[in-house]
Structures are given as structure tokens and as C-alpha cells.
Enzyme design. Structure first.
Site, PDB file in Angstrom:
ATOM      1  CE  LYS A  97      46.499 -11.466  14.013  1.00  0.00           C
ATOM      2  NZ  LYS A  97      47.329 -12.633  14.399  1.00  0.00           N
ATOM      3  CD  GLU A 142      68.197   2.389   8.260  1.00  0.00           C
ATOM      4  OE1 GLU A 142      69.357   2.724   8.571  1.00  0.00           O
ATOM      5  OE2 GLU A 142      67.931   1.668   7.280  1.00  0.00           O
ATOM      6  CE1 TYR A 187      64.929   3.340   5.433  1.00  0.00           C
ATOM      7  CE2 TYR A 187      64.551   4.187   3.222  1.00  0.00           C
ATOM      8  CZ  TYR A 187      64.766   3.120   4.076  1.00  0.00           C
ATOM      9  OH  TYR A 187      64.814   1.851   3.592  1.00  0.00           O
ATOM     10  NE  ARG A 243      47.054  -6.474   7.310  1.00  0.00           N
ATOM     11  CZ  ARG A 243      46.435  -7.563   7.794  1.00  0.00           C
ATOM     12  NH1 ARG A 243      47.138  -8.611   8.176  1.00  0.00           N
ATOM     13  NH2 ARG A 243      45.122  -7.606   7.881  1.00  0.00           N
ATOM     14  CG  ASP A 295      51.872 -14.109  19.979  1.00  0.00           C
ATOM     15  OD1 ASP A 295      51.100 -13.143  19.844  1.00  0.00           O
ATOM     16  OD2 ASP A 295      52.357 -14.744  19.021  1.00  0.00           O
ATOM     17  CB  THR A 353      49.149  -8.412  15.561  1.00  0.00           C
ATOM     18  OG1 THR A 353      48.004  -9.005  16.174  1.00  0.00           O
ATOM     19  CG2 THR A 353      50.099  -9.511  15.102  1.00  0.00           C
TER      20      THR A 353
HETATM   21  C1  LIG Z   1      48.494 -13.194  13.909  1.00  0.00           C
HETATM   22  C2  LIG Z   1      49.481 -13.771  14.852  1.00  0.00           C
HETATM   23  C3  LIG Z   1      50.868 -13.575  14.687  1.00  0.00           C
HETATM   24  C4  LIG Z   1      51.500 -13.018  13.456  1.00  0.00           C
HETATM   25  O1  LIG Z   1      51.072 -11.887  12.931  1.00  0.00           O
HETATM   26  P1  LIG Z   1      51.363 -11.449  11.412  1.00  0.00           P
HETATM   27  O2  LIG Z   1      51.124  -9.999  11.495  1.00  0.00           O
HETATM   28  O3  LIG Z   1      50.384 -12.191  10.575  1.00  0.00           O
HETATM   29  O4  LIG Z   1      52.763 -11.786  11.086  1.00  0.00           O
HETATM   30  C5  LIG Z   1      51.705 -14.054  15.662  1.00  0.00           C
HETATM   31  N1  LIG Z   1      51.239 -14.704  16.733  1.00  0.00           N
HETATM   32  C6  LIG Z   1      49.920 -14.941  16.905  1.00  0.00           C
HETATM   33  C7  LIG Z   1      49.469 -15.685  18.116  1.00  0.00           C
HETATM   34  C8  LIG Z   1      49.002 -14.503  15.971  1.00  0.00           C
HETATM   35  O5  LIG Z   1      47.710 -14.767  16.146  1.00  0.00           O
END
Ligand SMILES: *Cc1c(COP(=O)(O)O)cnc(C)c1O
Length: 413
Positions: free
Chosen positions: A226, A53, A51, A232, A197, A223
Site C-alpha cells: 500500500k 521452508e 523452496y 503484494r 495493523d 502489508t
Molecule cells: C489491506 C489490509 C489488510 C489485509 O491485506 P491483504 O493483503 O489484502 O490480505 C489487513 N489489515 C488492514 C488494516 C488492511 O488495510
């Protein structure tokens, strides 16, 4: 896996089957990838026990000497990779990270602009039934009906009309590059906070293939699982003046203890992305996507925006007479995994849309190149043009497997 087998044979068996699926099939879901064995080892390590925090040097629990060092390495590498002023590596995933950004910088009910879901936006960009759409007044922009691309003049007009407090740029099903500079200009013109994003394209940006919004934008979220090919999770980068608000919103605003085993995985993945080979990987993702798009077009596929600049392709199957859902299901049965997807101005429903979305990050990690993209396009065409021919599907499944076994998946022997 030697501990799981005797302890829980059922879960062991399911993981083994999933391993087989990943090894013998072609993974075309553009948001998926294969992490390295090193990243997976960190994520499965004893760090899950701890933990922590708070933030490095300011924790609420003792015993943090190793954890602080790990989190600081992750932060430093992310800063170096993207040239960011401030980085928070604690968000559990992309959706909580976006929620944290909104929570940090908006009041409930504030006006925000984001791309509409069926035009390529994400659920966290203002889908009416999602938290983002309920808590904030999202004004949603669309792509142009003729080109399938974002028309920056339309974005500008909408911004001038609605005077949003924040503009979100960045997408989940949009095959083209983004004009970050223009987005930032529009945000400045109306006095909005700019948020990028880059969840889908972060690896291409880190690899120098696409332009980065980090120098221009107030806040950039990505994220890590990807194209960036880490565990993840997610991270938020921002200008120094937003650092305090972002950190407070992530913890204690939204989350409790950070997942330090995943943060260690992020640190390793950022280290991998800093290696020169990652640039070659990123370039090949784009080369493969272009090759696949061209090979599909040659076979009569109708691509949204007529191609791709990124890793991602969106095909409208209306002219092929096969709905997206059926295409996904039958392709699954031959070992080709992709997802059904709405296309802009779709006349069908999200659960049974007109299109499919596919991409090249995972196949490129396995070492596949242009010749394999040609083979994949051919299988896609043969299956979709012969959607009822189960004998052909069985034959193609064997061909797919034979090709896949020549390209090892990282972390699977
Ligand atoms: C995949 C994605 C997210 C969210 O990601 P998670 O890990 O699935 O919650 C947010 N914004 C965009 C543009 C994405 O492609």
C-alpha cells in the site's frame, strides 16, 4: 513480456489492456500504488523457483545460500526502517499475517477488541462471517457519531468491561491519525496484548509523516503493497519476547514455503523507503490528500471526520443524491478508479453503500501535486453532479487521459 506474447497471446493482451488502464486513468483506491520497475523485476525473477521452508540458517531444503542472504537483507532493512526488534517477512499477505498473529498469541474463543468493519476496520478485525470473527470473540468498537473519530474514552470503557486478551488498533477506511500511546496505555491497564495493523499508513510512518506504534506496541503488522509501495505481501514486527511464537505461527503454523521472489521485492522496496526521497514522497501523499479533501469540501462533498490526516478520504454522498456504487461505476467509465465504501452508521448496504473511499498514494507516485488534486476534485464533482450526462462523461474521460499521459507510471514506458 517478450516471452508471454507468443506463448499466451490472450494473457498478453489482457496485461497490455491493464497497462493501458493504469496509464490512462487516475488511480484513487487508497490501498493501491505503483511499485518500481526494480521491485517488479525481483517479483518476476527466477527466485520463484525455490523452496525454502524454515528461516535463514534453519531451512528444510538445500541450496539456500542466496535465499538466506536475500531474506536476511529484507529483515535487516525492515528493522532499520521501523526500528523493530524482530521482523518476519514471510507472510503472504495482510490477512494471513493477522491470522498468524492471532494463532500465535490467542486461544480460539479468546476475547479481542477491533474496530467494526463499517466504521473503518478490516475484515480480519472480527467481521462475524470472517475467520477472525468465527474463531475469536471479537468485541467491536465504533467511531463517534458526531466527530467520525475514535473516542479513546469509549475504547477504554469497552476494554475495562470486556477485559480482552488482545486489542487491535489500525484501520482500512479511517482518515485520521491514531493515538498509539493511548491505545497502549489502555492495553496495559487491562493486561491485553497490543497489536497495531498499519497496513494503510506504513509508508507514511516509514517516511516520518505519522507517528509510529513500533516503539510502544507488542506486535505491529503491515502489508507491503500500500503506501509502503512494495510488492503484494506483508510482514510482522514484534518485541523480542513474542518473536518465537510469531515465527512458529507463520511457519509451520499457517504457511509452507515462503515466496522468496516477493521477499526479494520487499527487500528492494525497504531499500527504496530508506532513501531520503521517500520522506519527500510520504509528505507529498499527505499534502495531496489534504489538498484533495479541501477541494472536495469546497465543492460540497461531505467528508467523514471532516477531513484527513493521512492519505485517505471517506466521502458520504448522501447529500449529493448518488449512491456509492453508482458513483464508482460512472467514475470508472471516465477513467477515475476508487471504491464504494460504507460510512459509519450507514443506512445502506455494504454492496451498495452511501460513500466512496479514495486516496493519494498512487497519484503521488506519478508525480501529481496540488494543482492536479484540484483538477481531480473538479472531475469528481462534475461527474457526480451530472451522473446521467453521458456526453459530459465522454468529454471528461478525454480530459482525464490527457492529464494522465503527462505523468508516467513506474515500470510502464
Ligand atoms: C489491506 C489490509 C489488510 C489485509 O491485506 P491483504 O493483503 O489484502 O490480505 C489487513 N489489515 C488492514 C488494516 C488492511 O488495510
Amino acid at each position: 513480456m517478450s516471452a508471454i506474447q507468443p506463448m499466451d497471446p490472450k494473457i498478453f493482451e489482457l496485461i497490455e489492456h491493464e497497462k493501458q488502464r493504469q496509464r490512462e486513468g487516475i488511480e484513487l483506491i487508497p490501498s493501491e500504488n505503483y511499485t518500481s520497475a526494480a521491485v517488479m523485476e525481483a517479483c518476476g525473477s527466477i527466485l520463484t523457483n525455490k523452496y525454502s521452508e524454515g528461516y535463514p540458517g534453519k531451512r528444510y531444503y538445500g541450496g539456500q545460500e542466496n535465499i538466506d542472504a536475500i531474506e536476511n537483507i529484507a529483515i535487516d532493512r525492515a528493522k532499520k526502517l521501523f526500528g523493530a526488534e524482530h521482523v518476519n517477512v514471510q507472510p503472504y499477505s495482510g490477512s494471513p499475517a493477522n491470522t498468524a498473529i492471532y494463532f500465535a498469541l490467542l486461544n480460539f474463543g479468546d476475547t479481542v477488541m477491533g474496530l467494526k468493519l463499517d466504521h473503518g476496520g478490516h475484515i480480519t478485525h472480527g467481521l462475524p462471517i470472517a475467520f477472525s470473527g468465527k474463531a475469536y470473540n471479537f468485541v467491536q468498537y465504533e467511531v463517534d457519531k458526531n466527530t467520525g473519530k475514535i473516542d479513546m474514552e469509549v475504547v477504554r470503557k469497552l476494554a475495562l468491561e470486556h477485559k480482552p486478551k488482545m486489542i487491535v488498533a489500525g484501520f482500512t477506511a479511517y482518515p485520521r491519525d491514531i493515538d498509539w500511546k493511548k491505545f497502549k496505555e489502555i492495553a496495559d491497564e487491562v493486561g491485553a496484548i497490543s497489536v497495531a495493523d498499519i497496513s494503510h499508513t506504513a509508508g507514511l510512518i516509514a517516511g516520518g509523516v505519522l507517528e509510529s506504534p513500533v516503539p510502544y506496541f507488542d506486535v505491529v503488522m503491515t502489508t507491503t503493497h500500500k503506501t509502503l509501495r512494495g510488492p503484494r505481501g506483508a510482514m510482522i514486527m514484534c518485541k523480542e519476547k513474542f518473536a518465537k511464537a510469531i515465527d512458529r505461527a507463520v511457519f509451520p503454523g499457517l504457511q509452507g514455503g515462503p515466496h522468496e521472489h516477493i521477499i526479494a521485492g520487499k527487500a528492494i522496496a525497504f531499500g527504496e523507503a530508506l532513501n531520503p526521497e521517500f520522506k519527500i514522497y510520504a509528505k507529498q501523499i499527505q499534502t495531496n490528500a489534504r489538498a484533495l479533501a479541501e477541494a472536495m469540501k469546497k465543492r460540497g462533498f461531505n467528508l467523514v471526520s471532516d477531513g484527513t490526516d493521512t492519505h485517505l478520504i471517506l466521502a458520504d454522498l448522501t447529500n449529493k443524491g448518488v449512491p456509492g456504487k453508482q458513483a464508482q461505476m460512472v467514475l470508472d467509465s471516465v477513467g477515475i478508479t476508487l471504491n464504494k465504501n460504507t460510512v459509519p452508521f450507514d443506512t445502506r448496504t455494504p454492496m451498495d453503500p452511501s460513500g466512496i473511499r479514495l486516496g493519494t498514494p498512487a497519484v503521488t507516485t506519478r508525480g501529481m501535486k496540488e494543482p492536479e488534486m484540484e483538477m481531480i476534485a473538479d472531475w469528481l464533482d462534475r461527474v457526480i453532479s451530472n451522473i446521467e450526462d453521458t456526453a459530459l462523461h465522454t468529454k471528461i474521460k478525454e480530459e482525464v487521459k490527457e492529464m494522465c499521459l503527462k505523468f508516467p507510471v513506474p515500470g510502464i514506458n
